[in-house]
Design an enzyme around this catalytic site. Sequence first.
Site, PDB file in Angstrom:
ATOM      1  N   TYR A  54      99.691  80.242  26.131  1.00  0.00           N
ATOM      2  CA  TYR A  54      99.713  80.913  24.821  1.00  0.00           C
ATOM      3  C   TYR A  54      98.313  80.913  24.207  1.00  0.00           C
ATOM      4  CZ  TYR A  54     100.384  81.332  19.751  1.00  0.00           C
ATOM      5  OH  TYR A  54     100.263  81.689  18.427  1.00  0.00           O
TER       6      TYR A  54
ATOM      7  N   TRP B  81     100.320  76.071  12.575  1.00  0.00           N
ATOM      8  CA  TRP B  81     101.602  75.466  12.175  1.00  0.00           C
ATOM      9  C   TRP B  81     102.316  76.319  11.103  1.00  0.00           C
ATOM     10  CZ3 TRP B  81     101.433  69.398  11.837  1.00  0.00           C
ATOM     11  CH2 TRP B  81     100.747  68.880  12.947  1.00  0.00           C
TER      12      TRP B  81
ATOM     13  N   ALA C  15     102.868  89.437  18.045  1.00  0.00           N
ATOM     14  CA  ALA C  15     102.349  88.533  19.079  1.00  0.00           C
ATOM     15  C   ALA C  15     103.501  87.967  19.890  1.00  0.00           C
ATOM     16  CB  ALA C  15     101.580  87.377  18.432  1.00  0.00           C
ATOM     17  N   TYR C  16     103.143  87.467  21.064  1.00  0.00           N
ATOM     18  CA  TYR C  16     104.061  86.639  21.854  1.00  0.00           C
ATOM     19  C   TYR C  16     103.787  85.216  21.384  1.00  0.00           C
ATOM     20  CZ  TYR C  16     106.289  84.445  25.882  1.00  0.00           C
ATOM     21  OH  TYR C  16     107.101  83.683  26.696  1.00  0.00           O
ATOM     22  N   THR C  17     104.768  84.575  20.732  1.00  0.00           N
ATOM     23  CA  THR C  17     104.510  83.286  20.066  1.00  0.00           C
ATOM     24  C   THR C  17     105.302  82.114  20.656  1.00  0.00           C
ATOM     25  OG1 THR C  17     106.194  83.782  18.410  1.00  0.00           O
ATOM     26  CG2 THR C  17     103.924  84.375  17.851  1.00  0.00           C
TER      27      THR C  17
ATOM     28  N   ILE D 165     103.103  97.377  20.516  1.00  0.00           N
ATOM     29  CA  ILE D 165     101.633  97.358  20.656  1.00  0.00           C
ATOM     30  C   ILE D 165     101.179  97.420  22.119  1.00  0.00           C
ATOM     31  CG2 ILE D 165     101.250  96.199  18.436  1.00  0.00           C
ATOM     32  CD1 ILE D 165     100.612  93.610  20.064  1.00  0.00           C
TER      33      ILE D 165
ATOM     34  N   GLY E 116     108.564  89.602  12.092  1.00  0.00           N
ATOM     35  CA  GLY E 116     108.220  88.195  12.322  1.00  0.00           C
ATOM     36  C   GLY E 116     108.004  87.464  11.010  1.00  0.00           C
TER      37      GLY E 116
HETATM   38  N1  LIG Z   1     104.096  80.573  14.269  1.00  0.00           N
HETATM   39  C1  LIG Z   1     103.064  79.739  14.288  1.00  0.00           C
HETATM   40  O1  LIG Z   1     103.198  78.512  14.168  1.00  0.00           O
HETATM   41  C2  LIG Z   1     101.676  80.283  14.464  1.00  0.00           C
HETATM   42  C3  LIG Z   1     100.605  79.390  14.483  1.00  0.00           C
HETATM   43  C4  LIG Z   1      99.313  79.897  14.637  1.00  0.00           C
HETATM   44  C5  LIG Z   1      99.111  81.266  14.751  1.00  0.00           C
HETATM   45  N2  LIG Z   1     100.178  82.103  14.749  1.00  0.00           N
HETATM   46  C6  LIG Z   1      99.918  83.547  14.887  1.00  0.00           C
HETATM   47  O2  LIG Z   1     100.327  84.173  13.692  1.00  0.00           O
HETATM   48  C7  LIG Z   1     100.779  85.506  13.968  1.00  0.00           C
HETATM   49  C8  LIG Z   1     102.136  85.734  13.338  1.00  0.00           C
HETATM   50  O3  LIG Z   1     103.040  84.778  13.876  1.00  0.00           O
HETATM   51  P1  LIG Z   1     104.553  84.669  13.405  1.00  0.00           P
HETATM   52  O4  LIG Z   1     104.867  83.232  13.244  1.00  0.00           O
HETATM   53  O5  LIG Z   1     104.810  85.621  12.285  1.00  0.00           O
HETATM   54  O6  LIG Z   1     105.269  85.188  14.737  1.00  0.00           O
HETATM   55  P2  LIG Z   1     106.787  85.605  14.995  1.00  0.00           P
HETATM   56  O7  LIG Z   1     107.630  85.203  13.849  1.00  0.00           O
HETATM   57  O8  LIG Z   1     107.117  85.142  16.357  1.00  0.00           O
HETATM   58  O9  LIG Z   1     106.695  87.199  14.979  1.00  0.00           O
HETATM   59  C9  LIG Z   1     106.049  87.905  16.001  1.00  0.00           C
HETATM   60  C10 LIG Z   1     106.447  89.346  15.870  1.00  0.00           C
HETATM   61  O10 LIG Z   1     105.777  90.071  16.904  1.00  0.00           O
HETATM   62  C11 LIG Z   1     106.672  91.058  17.336  1.00  0.00           C
HETATM   63  N3  LIG Z   1     106.331  91.529  18.674  1.00  0.00           N
HETATM   64  C12 LIG Z   1     106.434  90.884  19.862  1.00  0.00           C
HETATM   65  N4  LIG Z   1     106.043  91.689  20.863  1.00  0.00           N
HETATM   66  C13 LIG Z   1     105.676  92.865  20.296  1.00  0.00           C
HETATM   67  C14 LIG Z   1     105.187  94.094  20.782  1.00  0.00           C
HETATM   68  N5  LIG Z   1     104.994  94.297  22.101  1.00  0.00           N
HETATM   69  N6  LIG Z   1     104.917  95.089  19.906  1.00  0.00           N
HETATM   70  C15 LIG Z   1     105.113  94.910  18.585  1.00  0.00           C
HETATM   71  N7  LIG Z   1     105.588  93.784  18.054  1.00  0.00           N
HETATM   72  C16 LIG Z   1     105.859  92.767  18.902  1.00  0.00           C
HETATM   73  C17 LIG Z   1     108.035  90.398  17.325  1.00  0.00           C
HETATM   74  O11 LIG Z   1     109.014  91.400  17.256  1.00  0.00           O
HETATM   75  P3  LIG Z   1     110.484  91.159  17.914  1.00  0.00           P
HETATM   76  O12 LIG Z   1     111.071  90.028  17.116  1.00  0.00           O
HETATM   77  O13 LIG Z   1     111.160  92.458  17.732  1.00  0.00           O
HETATM   78  O14 LIG Z   1     110.211  90.784  19.354  1.00  0.00           O
HETATM   79  C18 LIG Z   1     107.949  89.599  16.029  1.00  0.00           C
HETATM   80  O15 LIG Z   1     108.415  90.358  14.949  1.00  0.00           O
HETATM   81  C19 LIG Z   1     100.741  85.635  15.499  1.00  0.00           C
HETATM   82  O16 LIG Z   1      99.541  86.257  15.873  1.00  0.00           O
HETATM   83  C20 LIG Z   1     100.723  84.201  15.993  1.00  0.00           C
HETATM   84  O17 LIG Z   1     100.086  84.079  17.239  1.00  0.00           O
HETATM   85  C21 LIG Z   1     101.444  81.645  14.589  1.00  0.00           C
END
Ligand SMILES: NC(=O)c1ccc[n+]([C@@H]2O[C@H](COP(=O)([O-])OP(=O)(O)OC[C@H]3O[C@@H](n4cnc5c(N)ncnc54)[C@H](OP(=O)(O)O)[C@@H]3O)[C@@H](O)[C@H]2O)c1
Length: 280
Positions: free
Chosen positions: A126, A151, A61-63, A38, A10
């Site tokens: 979410y 963000w 995470a599921y994002t 996970i 991610g």
């Molecule tokens: N993006 C935002 O704007 C934002 C904002 C606030 C907080 N956050 C938080 O920041 C954190 C990182 O976000 P990010 O932007 O890096 O998210 P991301 O790019 O969507 O990456 C999420 C990762 O989680 C993996 N994943 C999903 N289901 C899984 C499972 N069952 N077991 C193991 N891995 C799994 C996905 O793998 P696959 O690709 O193989 O499915 C992906 O690599 C998360 O906790 C998110 O809630 C994000």
Amino acid sequence: MVVLVTGSSGQLGQSLQYLAPNYQEIQFVFCTSADLNITNIAQCHAVFKQYQPDYCINAAAYTAVDKAESEPEKAHIINVIGAKNIAEVCKAYNTVLLHISTDFVFNGTKKSPYTEEDIPNPTGVYGKTKWEGEIAVQQTWEKHFIVRTSWVYSQFGHNFMKTMLRLASERDTISVVNDQIGTPTNAVDLADALVQIILTDNRQTTTDNFGIYNFSNEGQCSWYDFAKKIFEINKTQIELKAIPTSSFPTPAQRPAYSVLDKSKIKNTFGLSIKNWDACL
Ligand SMILES: NC(=O)c1ccc[n+]([C@@H]2O[C@H](COP(=O)([O-])OP(=O)(O)OC[C@H]3O[C@@H](n4cnc5c(N)ncnc54)[C@H](OP(=O)(O)O)[C@@H]3O)[C@@H](O)[C@H]2O)c1
């Protein structure tokens, strides 16, 4: 020191991989969802048994904020059960957990930055599952840092910045909402803050600082301001229109205001945080 990262493909996971060569004192173990699902507790135990990590960064995470409205079970299994599994296995191996959460735990009715003491009240699936994930971590394993961010964008994965640049290559006009206020976070800055937390925590022997922390870049803007800056920096010629949220309905309702107060993380870990537009 061994630091295991879940969800390594991610945005945050890739940002940590990008920074890893700068921290020779840390042996990173990067696990994709295939290496470590996970939601599979047996696999969690097997991987932790193999690597015996000192710290775990749960970047999995599921994002998909809008899709979660029609897939609540899937969001729950990953964001709540998955978080609980990771906390359980961290407890079994005495691993300090850094769990990532979101500004979307808040409903956005506040008019000043959200502190760690503000009570969550999410408006969508979410945000609800992320908050329940926080609670699962808190109830399972005391050696945790829950880091709420907002963000997130980066050169990796899918995010608003990349979507804007793609749309600009396909269209002449783009409309973006200007009544949702928050702070963009460069995922590499977030990754670096997590490493600083680990290095500080690892040096301490008697005190602990476990608990919830906010982290985003500094300043605030609307999604419209964010898009404007993206196009300005990239010298993109595009007609950018500011619209209200009411003109851009989405399945998930988003907080109108979600700026995070960073005093606690700055004071505890001595972090200095860059302004969102400077690091864009
Ligand atoms: N993006 C935002 O704007 C934002 C904002 C606030 C907080 N956050 C938080 O920041 C954190 C990182 O976000 P990010 O932007 O890096 O998210 P991301 O790019 O969507 O990456 C999420 C990762 O989680 C993996 N994943 C999903 N289901 C899984 C499972 N069952 N077991 C193991 N891995 C799994 C996905 O793998 P696959 O690709 O193989 O499915 C992906 O690599 C998360 O906790 C998110 O809630 C994000």
